[in-house]
Design a protein around this motif. Structure first.
Motif, PDB file in Angstrom:
ATOM      1  N   ASN A  30      -9.225 -41.728  -5.834  1.00  0.00           N
ATOM      2  CA  ASN A  30      -9.643 -43.194  -6.239  1.00  0.00           C
ATOM      3  C   ASN A  30      -9.995 -43.284  -7.610  1.00  0.00           C
ATOM      4  O   ASN A  30     -10.768 -42.803  -8.154  1.00  0.00           O
ATOM      5  CB  ASN A  30     -11.093 -43.470  -5.326  1.00  0.00           C
ATOM      6  CG  ASN A  30     -11.326 -45.031  -5.420  1.00  0.00           C
ATOM      7  OD1 ASN A  30     -11.128 -45.728  -6.456  1.00  0.00           O
ATOM      8  ND2 ASN A  30     -11.979 -45.466  -4.522  1.00  0.00           N
ATOM      9  N   PRO A  31      -9.091 -44.342  -8.243  1.00  0.00           N
ATOM     10  CA  PRO A  31      -9.487 -44.405  -9.885  1.00  0.00           C
ATOM     11  C   PRO A  31     -10.902 -44.740 -10.223  1.00  0.00           C
ATOM     12  O   PRO A  31     -11.364 -44.623 -11.396  1.00  0.00           O
ATOM     13  CB  PRO A  31      -8.312 -45.346 -10.111  1.00  0.00           C
ATOM     14  CG  PRO A  31      -7.970 -46.083  -8.946  1.00  0.00           C
ATOM     15  CD  PRO A  31      -8.204 -45.201  -7.834  1.00  0.00           C
ATOM     16  N   ASP A  32     -11.574 -45.337  -9.199  1.00  0.00           N
ATOM     17  CA  ASP A  32     -12.925 -45.914  -9.512  1.00  0.00           C
ATOM     18  C   ASP A  32     -14.102 -44.654  -9.207  1.00  0.00           C
ATOM     19  O   ASP A  32     -15.161 -44.882  -9.746  1.00  0.00           O
ATOM     20  CB  ASP A  32     -13.335 -47.038  -8.609  1.00  0.00           C
ATOM     21  CG  ASP A  32     -12.224 -48.189  -9.049  1.00  0.00           C
ATOM     22  OD1 ASP A  32     -12.134 -48.415 -10.117  1.00  0.00           O
ATOM     23  OD2 ASP A  32     -12.009 -48.996  -8.039  1.00  0.00           O
ATOM     24  N   LYS A  33     -13.753 -43.845  -8.281  1.00  0.00           N
ATOM     25  CA  LYS A  33     -14.568 -42.607  -8.213  1.00  0.00           C
ATOM     26  C   LYS A  33     -13.980 -41.583  -8.241  1.00  0.00           C
ATOM     27  O   LYS A  33     -13.627 -40.775  -7.195  1.00  0.00           O
ATOM     28  CB  LYS A  33     -15.231 -42.943  -6.768  1.00  0.00           C
ATOM     29  CG  LYS A  33     -15.885 -44.299  -6.649  1.00  0.00           C
ATOM     30  CD  LYS A  33     -16.571 -44.218  -5.252  1.00  0.00           C
ATOM     31  CE  LYS A  33     -17.126 -45.430  -5.068  1.00  0.00           C
ATOM     32  NZ  LYS A  33     -17.889 -45.843  -3.721  1.00  0.00           N
ATOM     33  N   PRO A  34     -13.440 -41.089  -9.455  1.00  0.00           N
ATOM     34  CA  PRO A  34     -12.779 -39.640  -9.351  1.00  0.00           C
ATOM     35  C   PRO A  34     -13.592 -38.648  -9.426  1.00  0.00           C
ATOM     36  O   PRO A  34     -14.640 -38.494  -9.554  1.00  0.00           O
ATOM     37  CB  PRO A  34     -12.197 -39.761 -11.061  1.00  0.00           C
ATOM     38  CG  PRO A  34     -13.201 -40.569 -11.820  1.00  0.00           C
ATOM     39  CD  PRO A  34     -13.450 -41.541 -10.666  1.00  0.00           C
ATOM     40  N   VAL A  35     -12.788 -37.416  -8.538  1.00  0.00           N
ATOM     41  CA  VAL A  35     -13.632 -36.331  -8.363  1.00  0.00           C
ATOM     42  C   VAL A  35     -13.435 -35.085  -9.249  1.00  0.00           C
ATOM     43  O   VAL A  35     -12.090 -34.894  -9.631  1.00  0.00           O
ATOM     44  CB  VAL A  35     -13.328 -35.697  -6.886  1.00  0.00           C
ATOM     45  CG1 VAL A  35     -13.972 -34.404  -6.501  1.00  0.00           C
ATOM     46  CG2 VAL A  35     -13.641 -36.876  -5.943  1.00  0.00           C
ATOM     47  N   LYS A  36     -14.688 -34.609  -9.861  1.00  0.00           N
ATOM     48  CA  LYS A  36     -14.336 -33.669 -10.833  1.00  0.00           C
ATOM     49  C   LYS A  36     -14.270 -32.028 -10.107  1.00  0.00           C
ATOM     50  O   LYS A  36     -15.581 -31.830  -9.502  1.00  0.00           O
ATOM     51  CB  LYS A  36     -15.439 -33.633 -12.038  1.00  0.00           C
ATOM     52  CG  LYS A  36     -15.082 -32.603 -12.906  1.00  0.00           C
ATOM     53  CD  LYS A  36     -16.149 -32.909 -14.172  1.00  0.00           C
ATOM     54  CE  LYS A  36     -15.926 -33.964 -14.885  1.00  0.00           C
ATOM     55  NZ  LYS A  36     -16.999 -34.017 -16.304  1.00  0.00           N
ATOM     56  N   PRO A 183      -8.594 -32.933  -4.054  1.00  0.00           N
ATOM     57  CA  PRO A 183      -9.262 -31.862  -4.812  1.00  0.00           C
ATOM     58  C   PRO A 183      -9.117 -30.505  -4.427  1.00  0.00           C
ATOM     59  O   PRO A 183      -9.480 -29.785  -5.081  1.00  0.00           O
ATOM     60  CB  PRO A 183     -11.023 -32.398  -4.374  1.00  0.00           C
ATOM     61  CG  PRO A 183     -10.779 -34.109  -4.333  1.00  0.00           C
ATOM     62  CD  PRO A 183      -9.345 -34.037  -3.723  1.00  0.00           C
ATOM     63  N   HIS A 184      -9.171 -30.489  -3.062  1.00  0.00           N
ATOM     64  CA  HIS A 184      -8.590 -28.965  -2.556  1.00  0.00           C
ATOM     65  C   HIS A 184      -7.424 -28.400  -3.269  1.00  0.00           C
ATOM     66  O   HIS A 184      -7.187 -27.161  -3.347  1.00  0.00           O
ATOM     67  CB  HIS A 184      -8.484 -29.081  -0.944  1.00  0.00           C
ATOM     68  CG  HIS A 184      -9.625 -29.234  -0.092  1.00  0.00           C
ATOM     69  ND1 HIS A 184      -9.988 -29.860   1.039  1.00  0.00           N
ATOM     70  CD2 HIS A 184     -11.103 -29.030  -0.718  1.00  0.00           C
ATOM     71  CE1 HIS A 184     -11.307 -29.934   0.958  1.00  0.00           C
ATOM     72  NE2 HIS A 184     -11.985 -29.376   0.323  1.00  0.00           N
ATOM     73  N   ILE A 185      -6.598 -29.399  -3.275  1.00  0.00           N
ATOM     74  CA  ILE A 185      -5.113 -28.723  -4.043  1.00  0.00           C
ATOM     75  C   ILE A 185      -5.439 -28.339  -5.429  1.00  0.00           C
ATOM     76  O   ILE A 185      -4.909 -27.327  -5.661  1.00  0.00           O
ATOM     77  CB  ILE A 185      -4.266 -30.007  -4.058  1.00  0.00           C
ATOM     78  CG1 ILE A 185      -3.453 -30.451  -2.696  1.00  0.00           C
ATOM     79  CG2 ILE A 185      -3.048 -29.600  -5.079  1.00  0.00           C
ATOM     80  CD1 ILE A 185      -2.544 -29.333  -1.993  1.00  0.00           C
ATOM     81  N   ILE A 186      -6.093 -29.061  -6.145  1.00  0.00           N
ATOM     82  CA  ILE A 186      -6.595 -28.841  -7.723  1.00  0.00           C
ATOM     83  C   ILE A 186      -7.358 -27.458  -7.718  1.00  0.00           C
ATOM     84  O   ILE A 186      -7.013 -26.670  -8.394  1.00  0.00           O
ATOM     85  CB  ILE A 186      -7.288 -29.740  -8.277  1.00  0.00           C
ATOM     86  CG1 ILE A 186      -6.791 -31.199  -8.522  1.00  0.00           C
ATOM     87  CG2 ILE A 186      -8.111 -29.345  -9.566  1.00  0.00           C
ATOM     88  CD1 ILE A 186      -7.481 -32.241  -8.962  1.00  0.00           C
ATOM     89  N   ALA A 187      -8.171 -27.264  -6.720  1.00  0.00           N
ATOM     90  CA  ALA A 187      -9.024 -26.143  -6.596  1.00  0.00           C
ATOM     91  C   ALA A 187      -8.208 -25.025  -6.200  1.00  0.00           C
ATOM     92  O   ALA A 187      -8.290 -23.816  -6.853  1.00  0.00           O
ATOM     93  CB  ALA A 187     -10.246 -26.098  -5.732  1.00  0.00           C
ATOM     94  N   GLY A 188      -7.342 -25.206  -5.306  1.00  0.00           N
ATOM     95  CA  GLY A 188      -6.251 -24.054  -4.881  1.00  0.00           C
ATOM     96  C   GLY A 188      -5.496 -23.522  -5.926  1.00  0.00           C
ATOM     97  O   GLY A 188      -5.392 -22.476  -6.383  1.00  0.00           O
ATOM     98  N   GLN A 189      -4.956 -24.611  -6.896  1.00  0.00           N
ATOM     99  CA  GLN A 189      -3.842 -24.249  -7.985  1.00  0.00           C
ATOM    100  C   GLN A 189      -4.772 -23.508  -9.001  1.00  0.00           C
ATOM    101  O   GLN A 189      -4.289 -22.490  -9.715  1.00  0.00           O
ATOM    102  CB  GLN A 189      -3.518 -25.456  -8.547  1.00  0.00           C
ATOM    103  CG  GLN A 189      -2.881 -26.533  -7.808  1.00  0.00           C
ATOM    104  CD  GLN A 189      -1.892 -26.149  -6.969  1.00  0.00           C
ATOM    105  OE1 GLN A 189      -1.889 -25.031  -5.879  1.00  0.00           O
ATOM    106  NE2 GLN A 189      -1.052 -26.874  -6.021  1.00  0.00           N
ATOM    107  N   GLY A 190      -6.298 -23.661  -9.109  1.00  0.00           N
ATOM    108  CA  GLY A 190      -7.072 -23.000 -10.129  1.00  0.00           C
ATOM    109  C   GLY A 190      -7.043 -21.531  -9.854  1.00  0.00           C
ATOM    110  O   GLY A 190      -7.302 -20.737 -10.796  1.00  0.00           O
ATOM    111  N   THR A 191      -6.822 -21.093  -8.627  1.00  0.00           N
ATOM    112  CA  THR A 191      -6.956 -19.772  -8.420  1.00  0.00           C
ATOM    113  C   THR A 191      -5.969 -18.805  -9.112  1.00  0.00           C
ATOM    114  O   THR A 191      -6.317 -17.627  -9.494  1.00  0.00           O
ATOM    115  CB  THR A 191      -6.713 -19.200  -6.815  1.00  0.00           C
ATOM    116  OG1 THR A 191      -5.595 -19.695  -6.520  1.00  0.00           O
ATOM    117  CG2 THR A 191      -7.700 -20.108  -6.078  1.00  0.00           C
TER     118      THR A 191
END
Length: 454
Positions: A30-36, A183-191
């Motif tokens: 959501n562009p109005d509520k981005p997750v960091k 968000p889970h995709i981003i976290a997984g790629q960070g591994t």
């Protein structure tokens, strides 16, 4: 963190699903509520996917001496499906609750994300549906079917395929997994960054192929937490420079994309979560031309015996193009993100790489149309070991005289210096000689096997 779709999207009785067209397509993007995404989430992902993901090697490259840098290659194209996408896909699916696992997941993708979701869905016993546009490679479609997924071929491009996938997710109560912004995709790629930090000491910079920004976001958060002195360099093709446009706009903005060798990076708009997560961690964003990507693919095959796709070759392309000169003598890690390149496209890439390298040459020579004229020209090529690939002769458009013929020759040389030798020889023997796109000497700082540039 446990990210869930709002209850209204899961079918709340008070909400008419027909009205959801007015809502954002994906509530978790959501562009109005981005997750960091946090470092803690990435370390949690690393623990939870460790049994299903390969810890791929990060080895020093033979290209180090050529480029005057200590280059290390993180070979994540060695994952089972050929790309880093497995990391995020695995984590997104292990985080599903029992009800979501039974209903299944859905994704839209041209290839790498689709294959990753299908493979890990099969491994975990989760039903998977993937929507692939009509332009998706047949090989990748077949791979998804081999993993027993429901493959839907619809949509002229990724934008249409994504709309279809999200509509199906609402109608069938399937969990939609965004390929680069969940968000889970981003976290997984960070591994991948956690592995790199264990494998290589005293890193000065990590170069990250960038499309939708998920990999860049995950890597940047992990690296900057562990060592803020390491530079994070993003790299993208000039034909799909969506992150660079986001930096200019101070936020994701739609960016028209063109056909590119780095098709894995061809995302028209950076993910909102990826942007919010990464925007304060990026030290430099590099945009590379297509010819340098082709040359990088060629270099990996010839020097490393690695077949990588255009997206995975972008890091080396940036170095070959002279856009990372400040890292001479430094220790640089390149993430080779994927190796799923279509064999037909690979052939085109190699030819384009040879042309960019000054080893595939096209020239026009006006010779005598009398018997033996073309034979003499061919002997001249052979006398210095140049291999002729194609010859076309033309009489009608030669304005000089009726006893001349223009011969167009496509030939292959050993290197740039050999091409210069051919050019000088032809100019010494014939009055009218022209070359199409003869490479510039100054561009070839990293020409393998040539001493012309010392």
């Amino acid at each position: 963190m446990d990210y869930r779709y709002p209850s209204s999207i899961e079918g709340d009785d008070d909400v008419n699903l027909n009205d959801t067209e007015e809502m954002v397509d994906d509530p978790l993007c959501n562009p109005d509520k981005p997750v960091k995404v946090s470092f803690e989430e990435i370390t949690s992902a690393a623990y939870k996917i460790r049994m299903g993901i390969k810890n791929t090697p990060c080895e020093k490259s033979h290209l180090s001496d050529l480029t005057n840098m200590s280059i290390f290659l993180k070979k994540d194209f060695l994952q089972h499906t050929g790309s880093f996408k497995e990391r995020g896909a695995r984590y997104a699916m292990v985080m599903l609750n029992e009800d979501e696992r039974k209903r299944g997941v859905i994704a839209a993708s041209l290839g790498n994300h689709a294959q990753a979701v299908c493979y890990h869905g099969y491994q975990l016993g989760i039903p998977v549906t993937v929507v692939m546009p009509l332009i998706a490679p047949i090989m990748k479609i077949q791979k998804c079917r081999e993993y027993h997924a429901n493959v839907v071929i619809e949509g002229n491009d990724m934008a249409e395929a994504k709309k279809i996938a999200y509509k199906m997710s609402r109608e069938k109560s399937l969990t939609y997994i965004n390929g680069y912004d969940h968000p889970h995709i981003i976290a997984g790629q960070g591994t991948i960054a956690l592995e790199i930090m264990e494998q290589v000491q005293n890193i000065d910079a990590i170069v990250v192929p960038t499309g939708g920004g998920g990999l860049l976001a995950g890597v940047s958060v992990a690296v900057k937490m562990l060592n803020p002195n390491i530079k994070i360099i993003g790299v993208e093709s000039e034909r799909c420079a969506s992150y660079s446009k986001a930096m200019e706009n101070n936020g994701p903005v739609f960016t028209p994309i063109e056909g590119t060798l780095a098709d894995g990076l061809a995302v028209p708009e950076v993910g909102f979560n990826a942007w919010e997560t990464s925007r304060n961690h990026i030290d430099k964003m590099i945009v590379v031309k297509e010819e340098w990507i082709a040359l990088a693919i060629l270099r990996f095959i010839e020097n490393e015996k690695c077949v990588v796709e255009g997206a995975g070759a972008c890091g080396l392309a940036a170095i070959l193009a002279g856009q990372m000169e400040e890292f001479k003598g430094k220790r640089v890690v390149l993430i080779l993100s994927g190796g799923n390149i279509d064999t037909t496209i690979l052939g085109r890439c190699l030819e384009r790489g040879l042309a960019a390298d000054g080893r595939l040459i096209k020239c026009r020579v006006t010779v005598s149309d009398r018997p033996g004229g073309i034979l003499e020209l061919c002997k001249l090529f052979g006398s210095i070991g140049v291999s002729i690939k194609d010859v076309i002769h033309e009489r009608a458009w030669v304005a000089s005289d009726v006893f001349s013929v223009e011969v167009k020759v496509v030939c292959e040389t050993r290197d740039y210096a050999h091409s210069v030798q051919l050019r000088d020889l032809l100019n010494s023997k014939y009055k009218i000689v022209s070359f199409e796109n003869f490479p510039d000497k100054d561009e070839f700082k990293y020409n393998c096997g040539s001493l012309l540039y010392s």
